[in-house]
Design a protein around this motif. Sequence first.
Motif, PDB file in Angstrom:
ATOM      1  N   VAL A  17       0.871  -1.169   0.000  1.00  0.00           N
ATOM      2  CA  VAL A  17       0.000   0.000   0.000  1.00  0.00           C
ATOM      3  C   VAL A  17       0.913   1.224   0.000  1.00  0.00           C
ATOM      4  CG1 VAL A  17      -1.793   1.284   1.199  1.00  0.00           C
ATOM      5  CG2 VAL A  17      -1.803  -1.221   1.248  1.00  0.00           C
ATOM      6  N   GLN A  31      -3.435   0.679  -3.171  1.00  0.00           N
ATOM      7  CA  GLN A  31      -2.818  -0.649  -3.244  1.00  0.00           C
ATOM      8  C   GLN A  31      -2.141  -0.858  -4.588  1.00  0.00           C
ATOM      9  OE1 GLN A  31      -2.777  -3.391  -0.896  1.00  0.00           O
ATOM     10  NE2 GLN A  31      -1.325  -4.192  -2.404  1.00  0.00           N
ATOM     11  N   THR A  67      -0.242  -3.991  -6.575  1.00  0.00           N
ATOM     12  CA  THR A  67       0.033  -5.422  -6.569  1.00  0.00           C
ATOM     13  C   THR A  67       0.762  -5.784  -7.854  1.00  0.00           C
ATOM     14  OG1 THR A  67      -1.947  -5.860  -5.253  1.00  0.00           O
ATOM     15  CG2 THR A  67      -0.957  -7.730  -6.407  1.00  0.00           C
TER      16      THR A  67
END
Length: 112
Positions: free
Chosen positions: A92, A107, A109
């Motif tokens: 994050v 976030q 990823t």
Amino acid sequence: QVQLVESGGGSVQPGGSLRLSCTPSRNILSISPMAWYRQAPGKQRELVATITSSGNTNYADSAKGRFTISRDNDKNKMYLQMNSLKPEDTAVYYCKTPLANWGQGTQVTVSS
């Protein structure tokens, strides 16, 4: 109290790119140093990059050569351009100024 809103996160494959944005609720970019931090699951929050009110930048070793911090005072936005993303960049991401508390973060990823 200034509020910070981060955006631009998402899911990308290794080697991909993302551009994060940070928008303060008041126009403070020209008077305040700003920074990007990140926190991966199970790890402490770490500093990624900083930019002073005069535009000087600094990067964590993990970000050097891949990430670029910048700001647009006219748009009242700060950015983090992230290239050549790696799975270990998954976290994050938060922007921060001494004038504001932590925001919600965005976030990121990185996974195949």
